[in-house]
Design an enzyme around this catalytic site. Structure first.
Site, PDB file in Angstrom:
ATOM      1  N   LYS A 112      44.315  35.408  92.706  1.00  0.00           N
ATOM      2  CA  LYS A 112      45.911  36.460  93.323  1.00  0.00           C
ATOM      3  C   LYS A 112      46.626  36.097  94.629  1.00  0.00           C
ATOM      4  O   LYS A 112      48.093  36.592  94.756  1.00  0.00           O
ATOM      5  CB  LYS A 112      46.056  38.331  92.994  1.00  0.00           C
ATOM      6  CG  LYS A 112      45.612  38.115  91.524  1.00  0.00           C
ATOM      7  CD  LYS A 112      45.568  39.487  91.275  1.00  0.00           C
ATOM      8  CE  LYS A 112      45.339  39.554  89.826  1.00  0.00           C
ATOM      9  NZ  LYS A 112      44.171  39.532  88.996  1.00  0.00           N
TER      10      LYS A 112
HETATM   11  C1  LIG Z   1      44.117  39.280  88.167  1.00  0.00           C
HETATM   12  C2  LIG Z   1      42.937  38.328  87.473  1.00  0.00           C
HETATM   13  C3  LIG Z   1      42.868  37.801  85.849  1.00  0.00           C
HETATM   14  C4  LIG Z   1      44.335  38.270  85.392  1.00  0.00           C
HETATM   15  O1  LIG Z   1      45.061  37.340  85.327  1.00  0.00           O
HETATM   16  P1  LIG Z   1      46.376  37.306  84.491  1.00  0.00           P
HETATM   17  O2  LIG Z   1      47.110  36.453  85.405  1.00  0.00           O
HETATM   18  O3  LIG Z   1      46.314  39.196  84.591  1.00  0.00           O
HETATM   19  O4  LIG Z   1      45.944  37.576  83.014  1.00  0.00           O
HETATM   20  C5  LIG Z   1      41.779  36.302  86.115  1.00  0.00           C
HETATM   21  N1  LIG Z   1      40.725  36.047  86.616  1.00  0.00           N
HETATM   22  C6  LIG Z   1      40.639  37.221  88.207  1.00  0.00           C
HETATM   23  C7  LIG Z   1      39.628  37.423  89.240  1.00  0.00           C
HETATM   24  C8  LIG Z   1      41.612  38.180  88.300  1.00  0.00           C
HETATM   25  O5  LIG Z   1      41.590  38.519  89.619  1.00  0.00           O
END
Ligand SMILES: *Cc1c(COP(=O)(O)O)cnc(C)c1O
Length: 499
Positions: A112
């Site tokens: 993120k």
């Molecule tokens: C948020 C997240 C995901 C999922 O991503 P999306 O964009 O919500 O599909 C997968 N792995 C980790 C470590 C995350 O923090």
């Protein structure tokens, strides 16, 4: 270039408007009216560039009302030494024909950061143009990764304040410590009594409360959103799909024009949707493989056309994918319906009223021409982490473990030999207990989070990322736990407004 809404396609707004407002008034998501196209030459020219320079080529195609120099300033700040290592998104070889795109070298050690390091700049730039320079107030309800990534992104950014609520008993010890020790003069963090849904419901209630909005307006402030349905979270993610492709050219794994697959560990469908936009822009992609944990609502949808959120919720070792409503799927469906907002609205009304919807055979055909999908349970995830470490000396976190497993199953099932990039979304040290347990067969010398980090370092010789090591011994700054009904007071308190 203009943006429209998945629930009202007569709307046409700027990218600044879409980013400053987060969600469209009638509840739809902002989407580009036309997807910009790139040539083979354009992609070839990315190969020698740095990550930041690649972003400078791709972002302006979508953010046409931002100046190119403005964007260059933002990417310089967002993708610099706040990422450990030589580049923010390195591509590493897992085994012949399979690579890993690591997106977790940022300050919070999860993918993120790739978007949330940039979003504050995109948002403050947009707010200047669209909100008359009002101060942006970001409220976040988090089940773990988003809250910390948003705090790191927005800390000490002029013209913003950020307040994060997390469920007191709903985050891992490492995630809690990451948030309660947060630095910065414009930040607030509060645990709330209850679970993630309570936090989320509370934040939504405040966000839409006319009385609170009016108090903010009197003080020259306005709410903005940092959650993953904001276009400003999606557009930075498109960059790394191009970047990975450019790196494979540079490494001699592929030639420009060759098709590749991406496998993406998926929850809210934001990450994999960015890959879809890259494909639609002209990136040579064969298949997008959507990987889920035991919460397999997407696997069912992408293979049968029926989305059914009425099912058991599983708490897994890959918590960031424990989701039953994947909000960003609405954007994909809108595009596959030929940008038909009436039809999209019907489907999503059915989802909220009946908990399900089913798309036509024709639309399912379109989905299957691009997407493959699979899921696995915790035991399979843990087994895959152990096997991948043993056979490839690659240590993956639990979310990436799901993706590796689902890809291995896919390759075996289909015989597809297309070069594949597996998207790695978190540092293994963020989920030390599950990862260590995978390597030791579930034996722990100590139950302490930091002891487990040290043990994992000893066994593998791979150092934990500095931001996680740095948490050891830090004293929490935000120790309060507030009741659900006191969340407004917390907000007013942070903003220095009388309640
Ligand atoms: C948020 C997240 C995901 C999922 O991503 P999306 O964009 O919500 O599909 C997968 N792995 C980790 C470590 C995350 O923090």
């Amino acid at each position: 270039m203009k943006y429209t809404s998945t629930r009202n396609n007569s709307l046409a707004v700027s990218s600044s408007f879409a980013i400053a407002n987060g969600i469209s008034e009638e509840g739809g998501l902002f989407v580009p009216e036309k997807i910009p196209q790139v040539s083979k030459e354009f992609i070839g020219e990315l190969a020698p560039l740095s990550y930041k320079e690649r972003a400078d080529k791709i972002l302006p195609l979508f953010l046409t009302d931002y100046g190119e120099d403005e964007i260059k300033g933002y990417t310089s700040a967002a993708y610099s030494d706040n990422f450990e290592g030589e580049t923010p998104a390195p591509v590493k070889c897992l085994r012949r024909g399979v690579s890993v795109l690591e997106l977790w070298h940022g300050p919070t050690c999860a993918f993120k950061d790739m978007a949330l390091q940039l979003l504050p700049y995109l948002l403050t730039g947009a707010a200047k143009r669209e909100l008359g320079g009002k101060q942006s107030v970001i409220l976040v309800a988090t089940s773990g990764d988003t809250g910390k990534a948003a705090l790191e992104g927005f800390k000490d950014v002029d013209g913003t304040k950020i307040l994060v609520f997390f469920p007191d008993r709903g985050v891992s010890p490492m995630q809690k410590l990451q948030m309660t020790t947060q630095e910065g003069n414009n930040v607030g963090v509060s645990a709330i009594e209850g679970n993630f849904d309570d936090a989320q419901t509370g934040v939504k209630a405040i966000f839409t409360d006319p009385a609170v909005k009016a108090r903010l307006a009197e003080n020259n402030m306005s709410f903005s959103s940092a959650n993953s349905i904001n276009w400003g979270r999606l557009v930075p993610q498109i960059v790394y799909y191009f970047s990975a492709y450019a790196d494979l050219i540079k490494q001699g794994v592929i030639e420009n024009g060759d098709k590749i697959n991406f496998t993406v560990p998926t929850g809210n469908f934001g990450n994999i949707l960015a890959a879809y936009y890259a494909l639609k822009m002209g990136l040579p992609v064969n298949r997008l493989i959507c990987a889920s944990n035991e919460n397999d609502v997407l696997t069912e949808f992408l293979t049968t056309g029926r989305y059914n959120r009425v099912r058991k919720f599983h708490t897994t070792v890959s918590p960031s994918m424990d989701i039953l409503i994947s909000s960003n799927l609405e954007r994909l469906i809108f595009h596959l319906l030929g940008d038909d907002s009436d039809e999209t609205k019907k489907l999503f009304a059915s989802l909220s009223e009946n908990g399900e919807y089913t798309v036509s055979e024709e639309l399912l055909g379109k989905i299957k021409s691009v997407f493959a999908a699979g899921c696995c349970n915790d035991a399979e995830t843990v087994e895959t982490i152990a096997k991948t470490y043993k056979e490839n000396r690659y240590l993956s976190d639990t979310h990436t473990g799901v993706a590796i497993r689902v890809y291995n199953d896919y390759a075996e099932r289909t015989g597809d030999k297309t070069p594949t990039v597996i998207v790695s979304t978190a540092s293994p040290y963020k989920f030390s207990k599950a990862v260590l347990g995978a390597l030791t067969g579930g034996c722990f010398k100590s139950e302490s989070e930091f002891d487990m980090v040290s043990e994992l370092e000893e066994i593998t010789g791979i150092p934990a990322p500095a931001p996680l090591r740095g948490l050891k011994g830090k004293t929490p700054r935000f120790t309060g736990v507030c009741k659900k009904e006191d969340m407004r007071k917390e907000v007013y308190g942070l903003l220095g407004i009388e309640g």
